[in-house]
Motif scaffolding. Structure first.
Motif, PDB file in Angstrom:
ATOM      1  N   PRO A 183       0.858  -1.088  -0.005  1.00 38.73           N
ATOM      2  CA  PRO A 183       0.036  -0.059  -0.030  1.00 38.73           C
ATOM      3  C   PRO A 183       0.928   1.278  -0.033  1.00 38.73           C
ATOM      4  O   PRO A 183       1.945   1.317   0.706  1.00 38.73           O
ATOM      5  CB  PRO A 183      -1.078  -0.295   1.242  1.00 38.73           C
ATOM      6  N   ILE A 184       0.299   2.313  -0.457  1.00 36.94           N
ATOM      7  CA  ILE A 184       0.907   3.522  -0.697  1.00 36.94           C
ATOM      8  C   ILE A 184       0.239   4.647  -0.388  1.00 36.94           C
ATOM      9  O   ILE A 184      -1.141   4.612  -0.780  1.00 36.94           O
ATOM     10  CB  ILE A 184       1.396   3.699  -2.192  1.00 36.94           C
ATOM     11  N   SER A 185       0.480   5.472   0.384  1.00 38.84           N
ATOM     12  CA  SER A 185      -0.230   6.788   0.738  1.00 38.84           C
ATOM     13  C   SER A 185       0.452   7.881  -0.049  1.00 38.84           C
ATOM     14  O   SER A 185       1.394   7.781  -0.976  1.00 38.84           O
ATOM     15  CB  SER A 185      -0.172   6.931   2.087  1.00 38.84           C
ATOM     16  N   TYR A 186       0.172   9.043   0.270  1.00 42.03           N
ATOM     17  CA  TYR A 186       0.787  10.405  -0.257  1.00 42.03           C
ATOM     18  C   TYR A 186       0.614  11.476   0.625  1.00 42.03           C
ATOM     19  O   TYR A 186      -0.229  11.485   1.539  1.00 42.03           O
ATOM     20  CB  TYR A 186       0.205  10.609  -1.629  1.00 42.03           C
ATOM     21  N   VAL A 187       1.352  12.425   0.264  1.00 43.64           N
ATOM     22  CA  VAL A 187       1.412  13.757   0.811  1.00 43.64           C
ATOM     23  C   VAL A 187       0.991  14.874  -0.007  1.00 43.64           C
ATOM     24  O   VAL A 187       1.672  14.790  -1.310  1.00 43.64           O
ATOM     25  CB  VAL A 187       2.866  14.031   1.668  1.00 43.64           C
ATOM     26  N   LYS A 188       0.314  15.546   0.374  1.00 42.04           N
ATOM     27  CA  LYS A 188      -0.272  16.630  -0.591  1.00 42.04           C
ATOM     28  C   LYS A 188      -0.141  18.059  -0.037  1.00 42.04           C
ATOM     29  O   LYS A 188      -0.513  18.231   1.174  1.00 42.04           O
ATOM     30  CB  LYS A 188      -1.688  16.207  -1.010  1.00 42.04           C
ATOM     31  N   GLY A 189       0.190  19.096  -0.711  1.00 42.60           N
ATOM     32  CA  GLY A 189       0.222  20.491   0.033  1.00 42.60           C
ATOM     33  C   GLY A 189       0.512  21.453  -1.045  1.00 42.60           C
ATOM     34  O   GLY A 189       0.555  21.299  -2.350  1.00 42.60           O
ATOM     35  N   LYS A 190       1.033  22.718  -0.341  1.00 44.74           N
ATOM     36  CA  LYS A 190       1.045  23.851  -1.302  1.00 44.74           C
ATOM     37  C   LYS A 190       2.392  24.632  -0.658  1.00 44.74           C
ATOM     38  O   LYS A 190       2.528  24.718   0.592  1.00 44.74           O
ATOM     39  CB  LYS A 190       0.020  24.654  -1.325  1.00 44.74           C
ATOM     40  N   VAL A 191       3.110  25.117  -1.660  1.00 39.79           N
ATOM     41  CA  VAL A 191       4.297  25.842  -1.167  1.00 39.79           C
ATOM     42  C   VAL A 191       4.089  27.493  -1.676  1.00 39.79           C
ATOM     43  O   VAL A 191       3.956  27.589  -2.798  1.00 39.79           O
ATOM     44  CB  VAL A 191       5.545  25.440  -1.995  1.00 39.79           C
ATOM     45  N   TYR A 192       4.264  28.081  -0.703  1.00 37.43           N
ATOM     46  CA  TYR A 192       4.221  29.748  -0.879  1.00 37.43           C
ATOM     47  C   TYR A 192       5.037  30.531  -0.213  1.00 37.43           C
ATOM     48  O   TYR A 192       5.639  30.068   0.771  1.00 37.43           O
ATOM     49  CB  TYR A 192       2.597  30.003  -0.677  1.00 37.43           C
ATOM     50  N   ASP A 193       4.969  31.837  -0.556  1.00 41.36           N
ATOM     51  CA  ASP A 193       5.784  32.817  -0.004  1.00 41.36           C
ATOM     52  C   ASP A 193       5.174  33.154   1.468  1.00 41.36           C
ATOM     53  O   ASP A 193       3.832  33.472   1.680  1.00 41.36           O
ATOM     54  CB  ASP A 193       5.941  34.211  -0.846  1.00 41.36           C
TER      55      ASP A 193
END
Length: 633
Positions: A426-436
């Motif tokens: 099984p695989i999970s994941y990390v999700k997000g956003k990079v910002y100033d």
């Protein structure tokens, strides 16, 4: 008197014999006419004449053989088998190939026990046709194999994805994003000479939306197909045929996403592509290995599965064949490497299967060798061709293209639960956003994910310049260090673990604020670790220290302070000394790796600058930290 009786008996026998010969001669004449009608493909007239033959002689073996031939040509296998069966019941030795013909028909009808029995009977006559002998011997083994698979079917509950995805034409599944919110597939119309085009569908409220064609430059006036979406969603690898910059009939290309726009597909070059046919790409989760199919020289059969690896300079290495455990003298197709990096699914018509092309699974061992492929079982595999398969990140579900009855068109896309024994890790994941951090505008930043146990980089990726978004797939039950770098900004570090059983609908979400390089700003080095109550750097700190070294090399005018901090456990002096020694250990590592000592200051603060409460274990862990602060630029 006895003599008279004897003469009478002989006379009667002679009369019967003469009558039988006349009767048989009539049947022969009728049979010849039936053969002539068959030769003219006048099957109805031939049937009429065969029936007349059988009225004259119900045991006329050749009539049943001819009847079987006609039904065979009319593609009515059940009736052909019935006719041949009657023929061999009358005289099994008259035409032994009838057993071979019956066996072939029964084999195609998946009546494997009967087929095996007739193949064996045929071979018992010691035939001389070597081609038929080899086929009979091969099919006897397949009869046992297929009968066993059918006797032990795997769970299979395919669900048609419906009219938003499937049409009256042909749909071939290509890729499903790691978060299962985007599907890309190939569609081909039913009109003659129709080209293949890419379509995309977005999932809304657990339902796939209406599929729409992808806009140029992904779709073009030419012929393209067999597409792969990279696990991070930032690249499309695709097959394009007969383009001006092609090296062969079909080549592999790549396109990069920025926001919702895709770049012009770029040929991967003559190291990867050949003068033959190269197609069906699939990229590993770490973005470093590209699997594909090729008919180039150096393979084992028609089309083989190959792989190429990404070199440190960004170019692709010379492709390597996966070897004869995977590839056969026939055709291997449609490789799909799961995000676990070691479970490969593919299609083959050279390995033992249910007929046509079957789907198989093989696992990559720690020794670098592939396991003997496992057939996915019946009824996932049938006598028809099963080629396209995509597995979701969690490994529980699969998407398949199939021409099952009751669909919307010729080939539809279905979803089903993958049998337990052929599931990947099984695989999970990390999700997000990079910002100033200051004005919140999105940033394109480099992301590096490191397995903290092995110290190896498992994923290199970057955030989308238009949205700042990123997605990283990763195995569960491991700890990871994440480093994020962007030109003009202090680098960011974090660590986390992914638990087994994490709900894929509830991934780990990370917002990453990037701080512009400015005097007085601090960065917590989350991935620098020491032995408990000591100042010896742990091995898993190396990746972060190397990132800090690289950052300072790329910003040669910066002068920084390395600050050590502790919790409130222990005496003030002990904590002050411990924090100073830990800061000095980082100082030494940087100096030993080429950073001028004049640019560095090591300072221990002990427990005096907490960032969290010291009343809880979690708070004390946050207070035990190493930071660097910009002193001048």
């Amino acid at each position: 008197m006895k003599r008279i009786v004897t003469i009478l008996i002989l006379f009667l026998l002679f009369a019967v014999s003469v009558y039988s010969q006349k009767d048989h001669q009539k049947a022969d004449r009728l049979y010849e006419k039936a053969e002539q009608s068959y030769g003219r493909h006048d099957f109805m007239q031939a049937f009429k004449q065969i029936n007349e033959v059988l009225k004259e002689d119900s045991a006329y073996c050749n009539a049943y053989l001819l009847m079987g031939d006609i039904y065979y040509d009319m593609q009515k296998p059940d009736l052909a088998i019935n006719a041949y069966t009657k023929a061999v019941a009358i005289d099994s030795a008259l035409f032994p190939p009838a057993f071979y013909i019956m066996a072939n028909l029964q084999f195609e009808l998946e009546r494997y026990p009967e087929a095996k029995r007739n193949y064996l009977t045929y071979l018992s006559f010691y035939p001389k046709n070597q081609t038929e002998i080899r086929k009979a011997e091969r099919n006897i083994g397949l009869c046992d194999f297929r009968a066993d698979l059918m006797k032990h079917p795997v769970p299979f509950n395919p669900v048609n994805l419906g009219p938003n995805i499937n049409s009256e034409g042909y749909e071939y599944i290509n890729s499903v994003s790691t978060d299962e919110e985007l599907m890309i597939f190939t569609r081909k119309g039913t009109e003659q000479g129709a080209n293949e085009s890419f379509y995309r569908s977005i999932k809304n409220d657990s339902k796939w939306g209406l599929a729409l064609p992808m806009e140029p430059p992904i779709n073009s006036d030419g012929n393209q197909g067999a597409l792969c979406l990279s696990p991070d969603g930032m690249f499309l690898f695709m097959t394009c045929c007969s383009r001006r910059d092609s090296y062969g009939s079909c080549d592999l290309y790549v396109s990069h996403r920025r926001g919702n726009q895709w770049s012009e597909p770029e040929n991967l070059g003559d190291v990867v592509n050949s003068t033959a046919w190269d197609s069906q790409p699939c990229l590993s989760a770490d973005g470093r290995t590209l699997y594909f199919v090729s008919t180039r020289r150096g393979g084992f059969g028609g089309s083989d599965i190959w792989r190429t690896t990404l070199l440190p300079d960004g170019s692709w290495d010379v492709p390597q064949n996966l070897g004869d455990v995977i590839n056969t003298s026939s055709n291997e197709m449609a490789p799909y490497i799961h995000q676990d990096g070691r479970t490969l699914y593919f299609s083959s018509n050279g390995l033992k299967g249910m007929g046509g092309a079957d789907l198989f699974m093989s696992r990559l061992g720690v020794n670098g060798n592939w396991s003997v492929p496992t057939n996915l079982g019946y009824p996932v595999n049938t006598k028809d061709d099963e080629i396209n398969l995509v597995i979701n990140a969690g490994g529980q579900s699969a998407y398949i293209s199939s021409a099952k009855e009751g669909g919307f068109g010729n080939t539809d896309i279905y979803r089903f639960d993958l049998p337990q024994e052929v599931r990947p890790a099984p695989i999970s994941y990390v999700k997000g956003k990079v910002y100033d951090k200051n004005d919140l505008h999105p940033l394109s930043a480099d992301l590096e994910l490191i397995d903290m146990q092995s110290g190896k980089v498992v994923v290199n990726s970057f955030s989308d310049a238009a949205s700042g978004g990123f997605l990283l797939s990763l195995p569960v039950d491991k700890g990871y260090a994440l480093n994020v770098a962007c030109k003009g900004y202090l680098f960011y570090s974090q660590n986390f673990s992914i638990e087994n059983g994490r709900d894929l609908n509830n991934p780990l979400m990370l917002d990453i604020p990037m701080q512009p390089v400015s005097v007085g700003e601090k960065v917590i080095l989350h991935n620098i670790f020491f032995e408990s109550d000591k100042f010896d750097l742990k091995a898993e700190s190396t990746a972060e220290l190397d990132k800090l070294t690289e950052f300072l090399q790329n910003n040669p005018l910066l002068k920084v302070e390395i600050g050590g901090h502790t919790d409130n456990v222990g005496t003030d002096q002990h904590n002050l000394d411990l924090s100073q020694n830990r800061a000095a250990a980082v100082f030494k590592y940087l100096a030993d790796h080429g950073i001028q000592k004049e640019r560095l200051i090591a300072k221990g603060y002990g427990k005096t600058v907490p960032v969290d409460t010291n009343d809880t274990p979690a708070g004390r862990a946050n207070n035990r930290r190493t930071e660097f602060k910009v002193l001048s630029k």
